[in-house]
Design a protein around this motif. Sequence first.
Motif, PDB file in Angstrom:
ATOM      1  N   THR A 417      34.644  35.778  42.182  1.00  0.00           N
ATOM      2  CA  THR A 417      35.782  35.749  41.260  1.00  0.00           C
ATOM      3  C   THR A 417      35.254  35.520  39.855  1.00  0.00           C
ATOM      4  OG1 THR A 417      36.104  33.369  41.564  1.00  0.00           O
ATOM      5  CG2 THR A 417      37.345  34.832  43.029  1.00  0.00           C
ATOM      6  N   LEU A 425      45.054  33.765  44.579  1.00  0.00           N
ATOM      7  CA  LEU A 425      45.707  33.905  45.884  1.00  0.00           C
ATOM      8  C   LEU A 425      47.079  33.254  45.775  1.00  0.00           C
ATOM      9  CD1 LEU A 425      45.581  34.623  48.959  1.00  0.00           C
ATOM     10  CD2 LEU A 425      44.789  32.271  49.324  1.00  0.00           C
ATOM     11  N   TYR A 445      39.234  25.720  51.276  1.00  0.00           N
ATOM     12  CA  TYR A 445      38.313  26.798  50.918  1.00  0.00           C
ATOM     13  C   TYR A 445      36.966  26.571  51.568  1.00  0.00           C
ATOM     14  CZ  TYR A 445      35.091  29.970  48.789  1.00  0.00           C
ATOM     15  OH  TYR A 445      34.139  30.942  48.631  1.00  0.00           O
ATOM     16  N   ARG A 450      37.594  31.620  53.533  1.00  0.00           N
ATOM     17  CA  ARG A 450      38.122  31.876  52.197  1.00  0.00           C
ATOM     18  C   ARG A 450      39.259  30.895  51.882  1.00  0.00           C
ATOM     19  NH1 ARG A 450      38.253  38.546  52.734  1.00  0.00           N
ATOM     20  NH2 ARG A 450      36.276  38.691  53.865  1.00  0.00           N
ATOM     21  N   ARG A 451      40.115  31.258  50.933  1.00  0.00           N
ATOM     22  CA  ARG A 451      41.222  30.377  50.538  1.00  0.00           C
ATOM     23  C   ARG A 451      42.364  30.482  51.557  1.00  0.00           C
ATOM     24  NH1 ARG A 451      41.659  32.713  44.463  1.00  0.00           N
ATOM     25  NH2 ARG A 451      41.290  34.592  45.691  1.00  0.00           N
ATOM     26  N   ARG A 452      42.888  29.331  51.936  1.00  0.00           N
ATOM     27  CA  ARG A 452      44.028  29.293  52.860  1.00  0.00           C
ATOM     28  C   ARG A 452      45.023  28.253  52.340  1.00  0.00           C
ATOM     29  NH1 ARG A 452      43.233  31.400  58.077  1.00  0.00           N
ATOM     30  NH2 ARG A 452      44.472  29.761  59.066  1.00  0.00           N
ATOM     31  N   ASP A 464      43.489  35.959  52.061  1.00  0.00           N
ATOM     32  CA  ASP A 464      42.667  36.064  50.871  1.00  0.00           C
ATOM     33  C   ASP A 464      41.801  37.315  50.986  1.00  0.00           C
ATOM     34  OD1 ASP A 464      41.216  35.705  48.589  1.00  0.00           O
ATOM     35  OD2 ASP A 464      40.403  33.743  49.121  1.00  0.00           O
TER      36      ASP A 464
END
Length: 826
Positions: A417, A425, A445, A450-452, A464
């Motif tokens: 990123t 997200l 994370y 990944r991001r949740r 994500d």
Amino acid sequence: MHSFAQPARFPRSMVISALLALLTACGGGDVEITSTPLPPPSEEPVVNYSGPAPSTDDVAHFKQALWDNIATSDRCGACHIQGQQSPTFARNDDINLAYSDTGALVDLSRPDQSLLVEKVAGGHNCWLTSDSACADIMTTWISDWAALAQAQSQVTQIELQAPVERDPGSTRNFPESPALYETTVYPILEQFCASCHSNSATIPISPYFASSDIMEAYEAAKDRINLDVPEDSRFVVRLRDEFHNCWSDCGDDAASVRDAIIAMADQIPVTELADNLVNSKALTLFEGTLASGGGRFEQNTIAKWEFKTGSGNTAFDTSGVDPALDLTLSGDYSWVGGYGIRFGNGKAQGSTSDSRKLYDLILGGGEFAIEAWVTPANVTQEGPARIVSYSGGNDRRNFTLGQTLYNYDVLLRQANTDGNGEPALSTDDDDEVLQAALQHVVVNYDANNRRRIYVNGAFTGVTDTVEGGNLLDWDDSFAFVLGNEVSGGIPWAGTLRMVAIHNRVLSDTEIAQNFDAGVGQQYFLLFGIGDLIDIPDSYIVLKASQYDSYSYLFTEPFFISLDDNANITRVPVEGMRIGINGRESFAGQVFSPLSVTINADDYTAGSGQPLSRQGTIIPLEKGPELDEFFLTFEVLGEHTDVRIDALPPAPAVPADLPAQPDIGLRHFAEIHATMSALTGVPMDNAAVNDTYNQLKQQLPAKTGITGFVAANQMAITQLAIRYCDTLIETDSLRTAYFPDFDFSRPADTAYDGGRRDSVVNPILSTMLGSNIATQADTALVSDEVNQLIDRLTACTSATSCDVKYTRTVAKASCAAVLGSATMLIQ
């Protein structure tokens, strides 16, 4: 005392028999930590321990969780070491001797009731500016010791403690009008306190009991006035015992305020409990058994803010992990009763040096979790508005949890990123996950998953799409901030009840566990009914908390006997209501329809019998220290209090409303679907769907024709143009809709003579339909469309009537009919 089993949860306040044995192993006897005189502090802080190794695992646990934190010279290691102050639980020559001296100072089964906690809570060598923050941190360290001493899979036990029994007392209650306060207590406070405790002060200090707005002042003063025992009022104690900003002699000033409160109280009648009531015993909120926070999973918590201080401009980090990341409050903020901070256009920000703790403790593992209990003030905020952020400005950050309308947003700087953590997200627009209500939010994370985003214990389902990466691009010069950007330019409006940062992700089970644990000051209130039924030590228990500065929350009542050998007989319970300060509350009586029977078949030893899964809000009156609660019943065992509902008032004569139109409009969704049906362009076509989403809020929201405005027509016209443009520019759709028209001719000949009928007739036949009684006259609409085509094809040297313009004329003719009342009115 009775153990009430909760669902399986992880450490912090677990109660098991093994811990009781540990207490004995740690030593015994009555030990007193003296306050005076204190010996000189040791000259050097304890940095490394080089004495004998711990003799047992529990000694090692003691050193890791408690001793390493208290043995420094700026804490207990200044005095409680060998050769100085007894007990020497912080001694640095032998960890085993230090362990032996700690036995009577801690209660591993109830860490918050340990003597060490009690001492720092009373101001004994607190190393912070807040005694309560020191007590919270000491509780955390002792809880960590207890957690290390047991397996995490065991069941948390909350020990229900029988309160001192007393009948509901007679009491004075504040009148709704502030008139008495305005003529008795307020004049003194306004004269001597308004320079600080008013929202118009140069440096306003909450609470605003001296505000120029008398109702605001009255509401702020209520929980600082004891009408039944005026000399115990907080206003009096603050002057008499704490010498706070006295204007002459503190004793005389306190007496003046006391006399003013007496003058106010003497004019308020005493509320007596009605003789006919079938009532339980009474207690205040703080006389209940502490229920919140037990069972939270916090093994990897590196920073935590619980907002318990309730005043001042510092939100203390009570994680117990040094360095403490304390946050300075500024701008528009206020403390919320029951733990919390409400942000308007303010923020709580840490220093860059203290914020570096997050960088140091997260970067190596490459994973972390943000956890917060939040109440957004509304669902109209954009930016995204910053709720939790570790950043260096509007466009630079390590991570941010924010809000955009109904969505939670997560920006994270990682290998894939940019420096602002984008792409973000966000939760799904259609799900509208974010609501203006108390919500538990967790962001996980790690590079693999990944991001949740989780809300109220459940995964939101949003995926994500950015590949996971390392966090090596994080900037250690950024600052941690709540409620705003560090620049102060992107505020979030709402209330934070708790925020925690973990340097490991939380599992789904741990997230659900922390959601179940709740937040704030939660207590089990045990309302004694043993004198009314033939079951000893019997109580009806409700979980209660101060919901905000104006109300209490009562939930999930259950029956229990603290006598494990009690014989549970059949006891009917009907019409339960909550009483406060000598009478039934005028609001929130959700349990009044209750009709259940206590019986042995539904009763479980240790956890009791549930009576209801509902909850309710009761208005706060005097404050949590003074408000006295009790229960009343229409039926409880053999006791009855027959209630006859009053006849409802006769309905009012219906208002004679103005005549309403016989016709209405299609609203936004119906317009979208109708235009799709009339043109043959699918609703999910990318071009028309994007235009629809942009115009959705501008289209009519209701079907009433009287609410139609010019802005609605502009949106309808733009959407009609997009539909007709897509129809004409899509070969297959255009050929099917206008099979006989030659679009290859230039506009100045394509519409000559009868050729234009090949465009006009399909539009009219499809969009006007046939055999519709209230539809527009086909001949009139045809005449209008033909006149439009005549004007558009009156080509001059300045107007190009080429082949491309032929399509433009067809689009205009289509949009003129599609965007008109022939489509809109129904």
